[in-house]
Design a protein around this motif. Sequence first.
Motif, PDB file in Angstrom:
ATOM      1  N   ALA A 110       0.791  -0.788  -0.231  1.00 52.36           N
ATOM      2  CA  ALA A 110      -0.218   0.040   0.135  1.00 52.36           C
ATOM      3  C   ALA A 110       0.833   1.438  -0.265  1.00 52.36           C
ATOM      4  CB  ALA A 110      -1.261  -0.284   1.160  1.00 52.36           C
ATOM      5  N   SER A 111       2.011   1.168   0.467  1.00 51.81           N
ATOM      6  CA  SER A 111       3.050   2.497   0.431  1.00 51.81           C
ATOM      7  C   SER A 111       2.447   3.441   1.596  1.00 51.81           C
ATOM      8  CB  SER A 111       2.812   2.955  -0.904  1.00 51.81           C
ATOM      9  OG  SER A 111       3.596   4.674  -0.761  1.00 51.81           O
ATOM     10  N   ALA A 112       1.665   4.781   1.060  1.00 49.63           N
ATOM     11  CA  ALA A 112       1.656   5.452   2.058  1.00 49.63           C
ATOM     12  C   ALA A 112      -0.678   5.211   2.467  1.00 49.63           C
ATOM     13  CB  ALA A 112       1.799   6.970   2.195  1.00 49.63           C
ATOM     14  N   GLY A 113      -0.675   3.605   1.343  1.00 53.61           N
ATOM     15  CA  GLY A 113      -2.095   3.893   1.919  1.00 53.61           C
ATOM     16  C   GLY A 113      -2.976   5.106   0.946  1.00 53.61           C
ATOM     17  N   LEU A 114      -2.846   5.371   0.189  1.00 56.60           N
ATOM     18  CA  LEU A 114      -3.692   7.206  -0.610  1.00 56.60           C
ATOM     19  C   LEU A 114      -4.364   5.784  -1.560  1.00 56.60           C
ATOM     20  CD1 LEU A 114      -0.935   9.472  -1.714  1.00 56.60           C
ATOM     21  CD2 LEU A 114      -2.133   9.244   0.346  1.00 56.60           C
ATOM     22  N   CYS A 115      -4.021   4.313  -2.334  1.00 55.41           N
ATOM     23  CA  CYS A 115      -5.121   4.412  -2.799  1.00 55.41           C
ATOM     24  C   CYS A 115      -5.910   3.647  -2.334  1.00 55.41           C
ATOM     25  CB  CYS A 115      -4.449   2.983  -4.116  1.00 55.41           C
ATOM     26  SG  CYS A 115      -3.499   3.261  -4.850  1.00 55.41           S
ATOM     27  N   LEU A 116      -6.103   3.827  -1.367  1.00 58.58           N
ATOM     28  CA  LEU A 116      -7.490   2.764   0.281  1.00 58.58           C
ATOM     29  C   LEU A 116      -8.306   4.352   0.114  1.00 58.58           C
ATOM     30  CD1 LEU A 116      -5.469   1.851   2.681  1.00 58.58           C
ATOM     31  CD2 LEU A 116      -7.299  -0.012   0.821  1.00 58.58           C
TER      32      LEU A 116
END
Length: 347
Positions: free
Chosen positions: A121-127
Amino acid sequence: MHGDTGDLYRTFAEQEARGNSATYRELAERVAEDGRLCALLDGLPAAKRQPNLLFGAVRHLGGPVAEGWPAFRDWVAAHWDETSATMLERRTQTNEAGRCATLLPLLATLPQPLALIEVGASAGLCLYPDRYRYRYLPADGAGDPVAEFGAAASPVALDCAVSGPVPLPASLRERLPEVVWRAGIDLNPLDVRAEEDVRWLESLVWPEQTHRLDRLRGAVRVARAEPPLLVRGDLNATVRELVARVPAGATPVVFHSAVLAYLPPEAREEFAATVRELPGHWISNEAVSVLPAVARRLPRPAPAGSGLFALARDGRPVAFTGPHGQSLDWFDDAPAAGPGRTSDTRA
Ligand SMILES: C[S@@+](CC[C@H](N)C(=O)[O-])C[C@H]1O[C@@H](n2cnc3c(N)ncnc32)[C@H](O)[C@@H]1O
């Protein structure tokens, strides 16, 4: 040309930077010919010699990337200790909220509400697909948008060129997916609240792509308002445990984009086998060769050198997508929308 590292930088210049970043193309071509810099890079583990990591590290440290080759070369030579330390410490973790534009039509067709679990997710920006605005445009760029909807006050507006029978029903224009739970897994989760992490994400956006930088900053604002639950770990070791935490009544959706290429083929197979057994749905959005089982089911090959991703639902390909979410080319014979798995929710 200087060995494997020279080849790596030349290939990057030709296949990735060309047409996307004149700055990185020139730097990569010059690195490939520079024996001294290639020798320094060869002192790093192979996985740490990547162009994106070198250029991101230099930018993160305030070095020059847009001032021409001599300035770059001299700065790197004078600051190799800091540069190599940053390359060893950091990873390429580009987080591209734009990919939500290609995930959204699939998400909207699943039984609502959704619990999103993003692996890698890396920093989760696609969540946060329910927190962005969307404009789906005709592929040829002519005419009015095909559909336009989303969270009206969002600082993030995503444009996506569509072709083929993308399922954008009228109801979707009024209704975004209902996300009741969101969580991610990453080997090294980045924290949207930590300035250093956000600066690293910014350093990974290529210099000419200012629209992507604006988008990143907007998405960070969205995520800061409601930071995601991010678990540190390997996706194979952690995904079951996270799916088990999905609240009752929500459809678990395990998804990923631009992640599995980092895993060896056996680990990708292991992940695919695991997620097939989990309740809910699996959405993959990866470069076409990354999941051979998906690639084998493609109705047509991706255009050579296009860099397109294959979007698949439960292992069945439905579309080619632009690697940053800029395009969505739906297949005529994509499997119909709807449940399609036996255990769709954890109700
Ligand atoms: C290129 S980024 C993509 C981030 C995000 N999925 C997106 O589309 O914007 C890949 C991410 O996968 C993570 N990653 C790579 N291998 C992993 C693994 N085995 N388990 C968990 N995360 C992993 C990396 O740390 C990185 O944050």
